[in-house]
Design an enzyme around this catalytic site. Structure first.
Site, short mmCIF file in Angstrom:
data_model
loop_
_atom_site.label_atom_id
_atom_site.label_comp_id
_atom_site.label_asym_id
_atom_site.label_seq_id
_atom_site.Cartn_x
_atom_site.Cartn_y
_atom_site.Cartn_z
N ASP A 196 44.30 40.15 39.77
CA ASP A 196 42.89 39.73 39.75
C ASP A 196 42.57 38.75 38.63
O ASP A 196 41.42 38.62 38.23
CB ASP A 196 41.99 40.96 39.61
CG ASP A 196 42.11 41.64 38.25
OD1 ASP A 196 43.21 41.64 37.69
OD2 ASP A 196 41.10 42.17 37.76
N GLU A 197 43.57 38.04 38.14
CA GLU A 197 43.35 37.24 36.94
C GLU A 197 44.28 36.03 36.95
O GLU A 197 45.45 36.13 37.32
CB GLU A 197 43.64 38.11 35.71
CG GLU A 197 43.52 37.45 34.38
CD GLU A 197 43.96 38.38 33.26
OE1 GLU A 197 43.76 37.99 32.09
OE2 GLU A 197 44.49 39.47 33.53
#
Length: 410
Positions: free
Chosen positions: A107-108
């Site tokens: 998610d990054e």
């Protein structure tokens, strides 16, 4: 940062990613205390809603501690396949913005948008575009930090949470950093912070007031690194290729296990997870690693190179079972078991032909299971041998896959 001559780096981090994904199908839980993780006392928090974070709950915290802090929280079992599916969609959107994407986790990511500004506008406009697309296309909140380098962009995204955007203009980089505590610097951990504090340094401004030579005298080679951080210097490029070096899965038992059959069954379950992730990543394993952690936290690992690279569950499980047998009689009960695939190779060239028809049948069956899981990611499809508990000792207090999904801090 409005011109293409100034490098513009974005750090995009989804907010409470696992929780946010779960709430898409459970809107009735919006605004409530929610924790994603296994309910066992010996498991850890994978993600917590901001309502829980306000009470002190954090990712990687023991679940027992989290439940004492937030006794009314709703605990949701993780949907790993669903998180991976959303992760692929997130990264696809990033790559439509710029080809220079460095994925850090599910998610990054860092994005170098220097070359995208002529087409999409200023860095701030690009950051807002990303946040808008995340909301409209995926229903997820995201925080964006924008700066001239990766180090400052990451700090900025943390300061922008939740669901915000913070741009640090190049000319104000040092000014921004000097408002922060020294612990905010990327890479300054507890020991370094304690050492700095013992020298009377608690803020970045105090650190920046020292010369590079004085920091080198005090902290050796780390002094140069600290000096660069305090002045916002970071010339590292966004690394587009981030090859996975290994793919693994591990579980912590709710109760320490002596029974070899329980261990073998758990190893089979982990092998299924690892092989599915290998296929999803287009990888094959050349080496299988077995990891055991005993009740006293003594940890050991054993590895074995296999005859040819594969993603077949049967081969991975058979190799891991052989490694378990090779350990002989165990001196203690086992607290944690893990299976990891290493020496990864691309499966683009096809697979090793085999004269064993059974192996080919299993390959086709596993590919069919993968397709079903893609269509129904929240389903509970699994091998029949893993459906029923064995002696009531199925581990129900697992810690979920730190090597593949892990906890998330957003």
């Amino acid at each position: 940062m409005a011109t293409a001559t100034e490098r513009a780096i974005l750090h995009v981090d989804m907010d409470a990613f696992f929780v946010s994904v779960e709430l898409l199908t459970r809107p009735e839980l919006n605004g409530r205390q929610v924790i994603v993780g296994h309910a066992g006392e010996r498991s850890v928090v994978l993600s917590a809603s901001y309502e829980c974070r306000a009470l002190g709950v954090r990712s990687a915290m023991p679940m027992s501690q989290a439940m004492r802090m937030a006794p009314h929280a709703v605990v949701i079992e993780p949907s790993q396949g669903l998180y991976q599916e959303f992760s692929r969609s997130i990264m696809a959107i990033f790559r439509e913005i710029t080809p220079l994407v460095e994925q850090l986790s599910v998610d990054e990511a860092f994005l170098d948008v220097t070359g995208s500004m002529r087409r999409l506008g200023s860095p701030r406009e690009i950051g807002e575009l990303i946040r808008r697309r995340m909301h409209e296309e995926l229903g997820l909140p995201a925080s964006v930090g924008i700066a001239r380098n990766k180090f400052v962009a990451k700090i900025a995204s943390t300061r922008a949470k939740p669901d915000g955007l913070l741009l640090i203009a190049p000319a104000r980089t040092v000014e921004f950093l000097h408002t922060l505590p020294v612990r905010a610097l990327w890479g300054v951990g507890a020991k370094t912070a304690q050492s700095l504090q013992e020298s009377g340094i608690t803020t970045v401004a105090q650190l920046a007031a020292l010369t590079e030579k004085s920091l080198q005298r005090r902290y050796g080679a780390s002094g140069t690194h600290l000096f660069a951080l305090a002045h916002g210097m970071d010339d590292r490029p966004v690394e587009v290729t981030r090859e996975e070096k290994s793919i693994g899965s591990e579980e912590t038992f709710a109760v320490d296990v002596f029974d070899t059959e329980v261990l073998r069954r758990e190893i089979l379950r982990l092998a299924h997870r690892v092989s599915a992730r290998l296929r999803a990543s287009g990888k094959e394993a050349g080496t299988v690693v077995l990891k055991l952690r005993y009740a006293d936290f003594t940890t050991l690992s054993r590895s074995k190179r296999i005859d040819y690279p594969t993603s077949a569950t049967g081969v991975i499980a058979k190799t891991a079972h052989a490694l378990l047998q090779g350990l002989g009689e165990r001196p203690q009960a086992v607290r944690l078991v893990g299976v990891r695939a290493e020496k990864l190779e691309s499966s683009a060239g096809g697979y090793q032909l085999s004269i064993d028809a059974q192996e080919d049948n299993w390959r086709q069956a596993e590919q069919a299971v993968d397709r079903i899981r893609e269509r129904f990611p929240a389903g509970a499809l699994r091998p029949a041998s893993l459906v029923r508990p064995l002696h009531g000792n199925v581990p129900d207090g697992h810690r979920s896959d730190p090597g593949s999904i892990g906890t998330e801090a957003g």
